[in-house]
Design an enzyme around this catalytic site. Structure first.
Site, PDB file in Angstrom:
ATOM      1  N   GLY A  11       8.313  -0.935   1.343  1.00 17.46           N
ATOM      2  CA  GLY A  11       9.268   0.047   0.826  1.00 17.46           C
ATOM      3  C   GLY A  11      10.446   0.204   1.775  1.00 17.46           C
ATOM      4  N   ARG A  21      20.577  -3.903  12.967  1.00 17.76           N
ATOM      5  CA  ARG A  21      21.769  -4.023  13.833  1.00 17.76           C
ATOM      6  C   ARG A  21      21.370  -3.987  15.315  1.00 17.76           C
ATOM      7  NH1 ARG A  21      24.729  -0.142  16.484  1.00 17.76           N
ATOM      8  NH2 ARG A  21      26.945  -0.561  16.793  1.00 17.76           N
ATOM      9  N   VAL A  23      18.460  -4.721  16.641  1.00 18.75           N
ATOM     10  CA  VAL A  23      17.714  -5.941  17.012  1.00 18.75           C
ATOM     11  C   VAL A  23      18.704  -7.074  17.276  1.00 18.75           C
ATOM     12  CG1 VAL A  23      16.151  -7.734  16.130  1.00 18.75           C
ATOM     13  CG2 VAL A  23      15.598  -5.318  15.767  1.00 18.75           C
ATOM     14  N   VAL A  24      19.638  -7.255  16.354  1.00 19.88           N
ATOM     15  CA  VAL A  24      20.587  -8.367  16.454  1.00 19.88           C
ATOM     16  C   VAL A  24      21.462  -8.225  17.704  1.00 19.88           C
ATOM     17  CG1 VAL A  24      22.597  -9.462  15.346  1.00 19.88           C
ATOM     18  CG2 VAL A  24      20.589  -8.820  13.976  1.00 19.88           C
ATOM     19  N   ARG A  72       7.662  -7.109  -1.719  1.00 20.96           N
ATOM     20  CA  ARG A  72       6.219  -7.128  -1.480  1.00 20.96           C
ATOM     21  C   ARG A  72       5.796  -8.564  -1.800  1.00 20.96           C
ATOM     22  NH1 ARG A  72       6.763  -1.377  -2.831  1.00 20.96           N
ATOM     23  NH2 ARG A  72       6.079  -0.394  -0.909  1.00 20.96           N
ATOM     24  N   ASP A 103       3.031   0.617   6.999  1.00 20.34           N
ATOM     25  CA  ASP A 103       1.731   0.156   7.494  1.00 20.34           C
ATOM     26  C   ASP A 103       1.280  -1.152   6.866  1.00 20.34           C
ATOM     27  OD1 ASP A 103       1.251   1.417   5.093  1.00 20.34           O
ATOM     28  OD2 ASP A 103      -0.656   2.303   5.723  1.00 20.34           O
ATOM     29  N   THR A 125       9.682   3.744   7.374  1.00 17.12           N
ATOM     30  CA  THR A 125       9.167   4.285   6.109  1.00 17.12           C
ATOM     31  C   THR A 125       9.521   5.762   6.038  1.00 17.12           C
ATOM     32  OG1 THR A 125       7.155   4.992   4.955  1.00 17.12           O
ATOM     33  CG2 THR A 125       6.888   4.482   7.257  1.00 17.12           C
ATOM     34  N   ASP A 127       7.704   7.934   4.727  1.00 20.59           N
ATOM     35  CA  ASP A 127       6.464   8.723   4.627  1.00 20.59           C
ATOM     36  C   ASP A 127       5.999   9.351   5.942  1.00 20.59           C
ATOM     37  OD1 ASP A 127       6.448   7.892   1.977  1.00 20.59           O
ATOM     38  OD2 ASP A 127       5.214   6.136   2.419  1.00 20.59           O
ATOM     39  N   ASP A 129       3.946   8.164   8.040  1.00 22.94           N
ATOM     40  CA  ASP A 129       2.481   8.079   8.000  1.00 22.94           C
ATOM     41  C   ASP A 129       1.907   7.021   8.943  1.00 22.94           C
ATOM     42  OD1 ASP A 129       3.489   5.888   6.673  1.00 22.94           O
ATOM     43  OD2 ASP A 129       2.146   6.020   4.953  1.00 22.94           O
ATOM     44  N   ARG A 154      16.701  25.782  -6.200  1.00 23.60           N
ATOM     45  CA  ARG A 154      16.503  27.202  -5.894  1.00 23.60           C
ATOM     46  C   ARG A 154      17.587  28.054  -6.562  1.00 23.60           C
ATOM     47  NH1 ARG A 154      14.188  30.432  -2.070  1.00 23.60           N
ATOM     48  NH2 ARG A 154      13.222  28.790  -0.857  1.00 23.60           N
ATOM     49  N   MET A 169       7.657  12.667  -2.395  1.00 25.36           N
ATOM     50  CA  MET A 169       6.950  11.438  -2.015  1.00 25.36           C
ATOM     51  C   MET A 169       6.142  11.631  -0.731  1.00 25.36           C
ATOM     52  SD  MET A 169       9.570   8.377  -2.817  1.00 25.36           S
ATOM     53  CE  MET A 169       9.504   7.503  -4.367  1.00 25.36           C
ATOM     54  N   ARG A 171       3.322   9.146  -0.174  1.00 26.59           N
ATOM     55  CA  ARG A 171       2.059   8.412  -0.403  1.00 26.59           C
ATOM     56  C   ARG A 171       0.872   9.286  -0.025  1.00 26.59           C
ATOM     57  NH1 ARG A 171       2.483   2.047   0.577  1.00 26.59           N
ATOM     58  NH2 ARG A 171       2.731   2.585   2.760  1.00 26.59           N
ATOM     59  N   GLY A 185      11.382  27.279   2.860  1.00 25.07           N
ATOM     60  CA  GLY A 185      10.693  28.535   2.540  1.00 25.07           C
ATOM     61  C   GLY A 185       9.916  28.499   1.241  1.00 25.07           C
ATOM     62  N   HIS A 215      11.909  34.137  -8.015  1.00 24.75           N
ATOM     63  CA  HIS A 215      11.555  32.741  -8.274  1.00 24.75           C
ATOM     64  C   HIS A 215      10.481  32.305  -7.286  1.00 24.75           C
ATOM     65  CE1 HIS A 215      14.524  32.437  -5.019  1.00 24.75           C
ATOM     66  NE2 HIS A 215      13.617  31.589  -4.563  1.00 24.75           N
ATOM     67  N   ILE A 250      15.266   9.033  -5.320  1.00 28.56           N
ATOM     68  CA  ILE A 250      16.446   9.497  -4.566  1.00 28.56           C
ATOM     69  C   ILE A 250      16.048   9.744  -3.109  1.00 28.56           C
ATOM     70  CG2 ILE A 250      17.692  10.543  -6.511  1.00 28.56           C
ATOM     71  CD1 ILE A 250      16.902  13.296  -5.233  1.00 28.56           C
TER      72      ILE A 250
HETATM   73  P1  ADP Z   1       4.746  -0.982   3.448  1.00 30.61           P
HETATM   74  O1  ADP Z   1       5.059  -1.892   4.592  1.00 30.61           O
HETATM   75  O2  ADP Z   1       5.925  -0.165   3.038  1.00 30.61           O
HETATM   76  O3  ADP Z   1       3.495  -0.179   3.692  1.00 30.61           O
HETATM   77  P2  ADP Z   1       3.262  -2.729   1.583  1.00 30.61           P
HETATM   78  O4  ADP Z   1       1.969  -2.024   1.777  1.00 30.61           O
HETATM   79  O5  ADP Z   1       3.640  -3.097   0.203  1.00 30.61           O
HETATM   80  O6  ADP Z   1       4.501  -1.893   2.149  1.00 30.61           O
HETATM   81  O7  ADP Z   1       3.227  -4.051   2.465  1.00 30.61           O
HETATM   82  C1  ADP Z   1       4.349  -4.915   2.509  1.00 30.61           C
HETATM   83  C2  ADP Z   1       3.917  -6.352   2.582  1.00 30.61           C
HETATM   84  O8  ADP Z   1       3.174  -6.583   3.791  1.00 30.61           O
HETATM   85  C3  ADP Z   1       2.967  -6.829   1.478  1.00 30.61           C
HETATM   86  O9  ADP Z   1       3.624  -7.128   0.279  1.00 30.61           O
HETATM   87  C4  ADP Z   1       2.394  -8.076   2.132  1.00 30.61           C
HETATM   88  O10 ADP Z   1       3.285  -9.150   2.055  1.00 30.61           O
HETATM   89  C5  ADP Z   1       2.247  -7.647   3.590  1.00 30.61           C
HETATM   90  N1  ADP Z   1       0.873  -7.186   3.819  1.00 30.61           N
HETATM   91  C6  ADP Z   1       0.312  -6.003   3.520  1.00 30.61           C
HETATM   92  N2  ADP Z   1      -1.002  -5.958   3.830  1.00 30.61           N
HETATM   93  C7  ADP Z   1      -1.300  -7.177   4.351  1.00 30.61           C
HETATM   94  C8  ADP Z   1      -2.491  -7.788   4.858  1.00 30.61           C
HETATM   95  N3  ADP Z   1      -3.649  -7.117   4.901  1.00 30.61           N
HETATM   96  N4  ADP Z   1      -2.396  -9.065   5.309  1.00 30.61           N
HETATM   97  C9  ADP Z   1      -1.232  -9.724   5.267  1.00 30.61           C
HETATM   98  N5  ADP Z   1      -0.097  -9.219   4.808  1.00 30.61           N
HETATM   99  C10 ADP Z   1      -0.106  -7.959   4.344  1.00 30.61           C
END
Ligand code: ADP
Length: 319
Positions: A11, A21, A23-24, A72, A103, A125, A127, A129, A154, A169, A171, A185, A215, A250
């Protein structure tokens, strides 16, 4: 190390461009060539890899989305797919990779490391998370987008004396809900990390209404369930006029906040530094405003924790 690659995966989140930027530019600053991989791991397999120069990452620090696109890729989850990816990297003489993503993307990075390919993860991300960092790139921007939306809702909620349910959002994480709820609030914040009882929620709404509240705002993290279904239940049990808004995508767009740009710049640059120092298989993060790094497998084995004190505070302030 003379050549490194960078990709964004999974995502997208605001601030990914600022990380690319960093990294590069950091790599070029150290005399290292950088290659941009398009469409995440799919681009590694399909060989969509191009050299990036300083100017290629100009004028992107303030833009949402990702210049390298993201995708993905199921094929990368197979040993054959990963083998092909490494062959393509080796053929170009690219000796290390920075993966910016969530993740899932980190699991991909972990797999590359297991195959002996030096990889560093940068948490991107909305999230928030990912264990191993206090904040992920994009969280702050998403939060501000949510707050802006809730402020507007509001206004109309007050005018019409309505109860508003807002689904955000995150997840399986409640960070966006908790932070936006506290910042705005909200009367009730429903997050997946805590148990919720309908009678408490209804009781609180009724007490507020009897006290003359014009409200009520209820924030539901997507990890708890569907906002529209929850809204329907509230309406049935309270008879209050209830509306629902699902904020949706959004939350993933928009110009990154100053915080996310700075975070992305610090983490992106640190990822390059780690690669050049011979580190691999780790993720970079921010802890108490210091850039840190941690073994990626260790980070992935941990569970992201919500800030319980903050949750308690949100309840105390919304009596
Ligand atoms: P995010 O990185 O936002 O959590 P995803 O969970 O969709 O998004 O993971 C992104 C991509 O990472 C996947 O489409 C896949 O190519 C790769 N990926 C995810 N899990 C694995 C895994 N267990 N082994 C190898 N590649 C993975």
């Amino acid at each position: 190390m003379k050549k490194i690659g960078v990709l964004t995966s999974g995502g997208d989140s605001p601030g990914m461009n600022a990380a690319i930027r960093a990294v590069v530019r950091k790599a070029i600053y150290h005399g290292v060539e950088v290659y941009g991989v398009k469409y995440g791991y799919a681009g590694l397999i399909n060989n969509e890899i191009d050299k990036l120069e300083i100017g290629d990452v100009g004028d992107i620090i303030h833009k949402g989305g990702t210049k390298l696109y993201t995708a993905r890729c199921e094929e990368f989850k197979t040993p054959e797919g990963r083998q092909k990816a490494i062959e393509n990297l080796n053929a170009l003489g690219i000796q290390g990779l920075v993966v910016i993503g969530g993740d899932g993307s980190f699991r991909g990075a972990e797999k590359l490391t297991e195959l002996g390919y030096p990889t560093i993860g940068v948490p991107g991300t909305i999230d928030n998370d990912i264990p191993g960092t206090d904040y992920t790139i994009g969280f702050d921007t998403a939060l501000n987008t949510v707050i802006d939306a809730i402020d507007k809702i509001r206004d109309t909620a007050t005018s019409h004396e309505r109860t508003y349910v807002i689904e955000v959002m995150g997840r399986n994480a409640g960070d966006i809900a908790l932070w936006s709820g506290l910042a705005d609030g909200a009367e009730t914040i429903l997050i997946p990390e805590e148990e919720h009882h309908m009678e408490d929620i209804v009781g609180r709404l009724r007490r507020g209404h009897e006290r003359g509240k014009k409200h009520s705002i209820i924030i539901v993290a997507e990890g708890v369930g569907s906002g529209p279904e929850f809204s329907q239940r509230i309406k049935e049990e309270t008879n209050l006029e209830t509306r629902v808004t699902v904020l949706g995508h959004i939350q993933r767009g928009g110009s990154p906040t100053a915080y996310d740009r700075v975070l992305a710049s610090r983490l992106g640059a640190n990822a390059v530094e780690l690669l050049l120092n011979g580190e691999q298989g780790c993720m970079v993060g921010i802890r108490n405003n210091k850039v840190v790094h941690k073994n990626i497998s260790e980070a992935l084995s941990e569970t992201h924790e919500i800030d319980r004190d903050m949750y308690r505070l949100s309840q105390e302030l919304s009596i």
